[in-house]
Every structure is written in structure tokens, then in C-alpha cells.
Write an enzyme that holds these catalytic residues in place. Structure first.
Site, PDB file in Angstrom:
ATOM      1  N   HIS A   1       0.827  -1.209   0.000  1.00 12.85           N
ATOM      2  CA  HIS A   1       0.000   0.000   0.000  1.00 12.85           C
ATOM      3  C   HIS A   1       0.861   1.259   0.000  1.00 12.85           C
ATOM      4  O   HIS A   1       0.555   2.243  -0.680  1.00 12.85           O
ATOM      5  CB  HIS A   1      -0.925   0.002   1.218  1.00 12.85           C
ATOM      6  CG  HIS A   1      -1.999  -1.031   1.163  1.00 12.85           C
ATOM      7  ND1 HIS A   1      -1.739  -2.384   1.279  1.00 12.85           N
ATOM      8  CD2 HIS A   1      -3.347  -0.915   1.009  1.00 12.85           C
ATOM      9  CE1 HIS A   1      -2.865  -3.052   1.202  1.00 12.85           C
ATOM     10  NE2 HIS A   1      -3.861  -2.196   1.039  1.00 12.85           N
TER      11      HIS A   1
ATOM     12  N   HIS B   1       1.917  -4.113   9.104  1.00 19.32           N
ATOM     13  CA  HIS B   1       3.284  -3.848   8.685  1.00 19.32           C
ATOM     14  C   HIS B   1       4.058  -3.159   9.798  1.00 19.32           C
ATOM     15  O   HIS B   1       3.480  -2.515  10.686  1.00 19.32           O
ATOM     16  CB  HIS B   1       3.311  -2.955   7.429  1.00 19.32           C
ATOM     17  CG  HIS B   1       2.677  -3.586   6.229  1.00 19.32           C
ATOM     18  ND1 HIS B   1       3.342  -4.496   5.436  1.00 19.32           N
ATOM     19  CD2 HIS B   1       1.448  -3.440   5.680  1.00 19.32           C
ATOM     20  CE1 HIS B   1       2.548  -4.882   4.440  1.00 19.32           C
ATOM     21  NE2 HIS B   1       1.388  -4.257   4.583  1.00 19.32           N
TER      22      HIS B   1
END
Length: 271
Positions: A193, A235
Site C-alpha cells: 500500500h 506492517h
């Protein structure tokens, strides 16, 4: 003779090492003697032919063990620095994962953070680019959209390949969503992303005429998308930062292999 014997006895008495508490320092341990005797008994049936090979193996092990012990007791400065930075990254990422689950401190905002993350998924961007490409009637618009589609496909392929090589898991045990599986964004490093948001923001800033407030909002959107992946626990911080770097490099790659208008028209006609 009696005088010499008396002198020797006096020397033995005056010698400190002959005392009972110091005798164990001068004598070998019984365990070592027993282990050595057992090793000799086991090696004796092997015969004289196997003795040289056994001695060579023992010499190699005796030469290797001190080096391994030194490596474990005295690690390199680079190893210490890398492990320290990795520990800091994991600790900070877990603290910032405030929306990792519904029981977290900001668990009520998890749905909103997930909605922000959807704006950085690859599948909606690829689908939207294809729809705009079909409806576009200008050559310049088709050229920009074709190169944008190329950039999105390259981003998905490069990030998926890097994640398969690294195979790093996130700070929390958060299962990927359906769109993550479709874009093969199942591991943590690098953050897909973040790379996609950085690449798209740089692409739009270079090829679209935007007002200054829109340019600022575009940059803020990229940072918010990357930071949202840390908040939901998918993440680490270093994954997002590396994703930003890879996104910029992907933009530079697309600029180098930029397809001309004729090439885009040929591809559209084939499609």
C-alpha cells in the site's frame, strides 16, 4: 640422614600447595579422566586404520569450537546494531498498532482505518484505470492512462516478488484480507500500500495539473495510507518506509520505459 629427612618434611609442611584445600587445583578432574578413558575404550576397537581419521576429526573440532565460541560471545558491531534497530522497529510498530484488533485502544476506529487502506489497494486502482481508459477519447489521456496501468501492474509484480523473497511477517497476527490475496500482498516487507501510494502520488504530481491544496492533500493521502497499515498491525515502520522508497523507484522506472502515444494506440487496438 635424619637431618636431611627432617628438612624435607619441613619443606613439605611449609609448601602451601600441599594443603588439602589446594590439592584439587593440582589434580585433574575425575570426570575428565572418566570421559577420556571411555573415549579411548570406544576408539580402541576401531583398529589402527581408523585412528588417523578420528584424530583428524578431533583436531578439526578443536580448531572450530573456539572460533564459534568467540563468534557467539563477541558478535560484530554490525550484528549488534542491526539487531538493536530490529528490536526498536518491532517495539515501536507494536506500540503504534492501536487498531490491530477490536480489543485494542483504538479498536473502534479499525473499520475507518481499513477503509483508508482500501484506497491504496491495487485492484480498485487497476479497475478504475481500465474504466477510465475505455471511456477516454483523447490521445493524451489514453497515453497517461496506459502508462498508469503499466505502473500499477509493475507495482503489484515487484512488491509480490520482494515479499516472497523476504517472507517477513507483521508485528501482529493479522490475517490478510481478500483484496490482499488478490494483489498477492500477504507478507509485511515491503508494504504494498505504501509503495503504491507513493508511486501514484508522484505520478499524479508529474502528469496532472493540480492546484497547490490538491497537491498537498495528495502527499498527505500517501502518508496516511502507509501509516494506516502500521495502525492495523499489518506492517512494521520499516516496511512502510521501504515501501515509500520502492514506490519512488517504480515511478522512475516507469518514466524510463514511458510508452509513446503510438505504442499505446497499438496496444489499445490489439485489446
Amino acid at each position: 640422614m635424619p637431618a636431611s629427612q627432617g628438612r624435607s618434611r619441613a619443606r613439605e609442611r611449609s609448601n602451601v600447595l600441599n594443603r588439602a584445600e589446594f590439592l584439587s587445583l593440582n589434580q585433574p578432574l575425575k570426570g575428565n579422566q572418566e570421559s577420556r578413558s571411555s573415549v579411548r575404550k570406544q576408539s580402541s576397537p576401531a583398529g589402527a586404520a581408523g585412528a588417523p581419521s578420528g584424530n583428524a576429526k578431533e583436531r578439526r573440532q578443536s580448531q572450530q569450537l573456539p572460533e564459534e565460541d568467540c563468534m557467539q560471545l563477541n558478535p560484530s558491531f554490525k550484528g549488534i546494531a542491526f539487531n538493536s534497530l530490529l528490536a526498536i522497529d518491532i517495539c515501536m510498530s507494536k506500540r503504534l498498532g492501536v487498531c490491530a484488533s477490536t480489543a485494542s485502544s483504538w479498536g473502534g476506529a479499525r473499520s475507518m482505518i481499513n477503509l483508508l487502506g482500501i484506497t491504496g489497494h491495487g485492484i480498485p486502482w487497476v479497475a478504475g484505470t481500465l474504466i477510465c481508459l475505455v471511456k477516454s477519447s483523447t490521445l493524451a489521456g489514453q497515453e497517461v492512462l496506459m502508462n498508469l496501468l503499466l505502473a500499477l501492474l509493475l507495482d503489484i509484480i515487484i512488491v509480490a516478488g520482494l515479499q516472497k523473497l523476504a517472507k517477513r511477517k507483521g508485528p501482529f497476527d493479522v490475517s490478510p484480507g481478500l483484496l490482499d490475496y488478490l494483489t498477492m500482498d500477504t507478507y509485511a516487507f515491503p508494504a504494498g500500500h505504501a509503495s503504491r501510494a507513493a508511486m501514484l502520488s508522484k505520478f499524479f504530481l508529474n502528469h496532472l495539473v493540480l492546484a497547490i491544496p490538491l497537491r498537498i492533500l495528495l502527499v498527505l493521502w500517501a502518508f496516511c495510507v502507509g501509516f494506516s497499515r502500521v495502525m492495523i498491525g499489518r506492517h512494521h515502520i520499516t516496511d512502510v518506509l521501504s515501501g515509500f522508497v520502492f514506490g519512488y523507484l517504480q515511478f522512475r522506472l516507469v518514466e524510463l520505459i514511458w510508452m509513446s502515444s503510438n505504442t499505446c494506440q497499438m496496444l489499445i487496438s490489439i485489446w
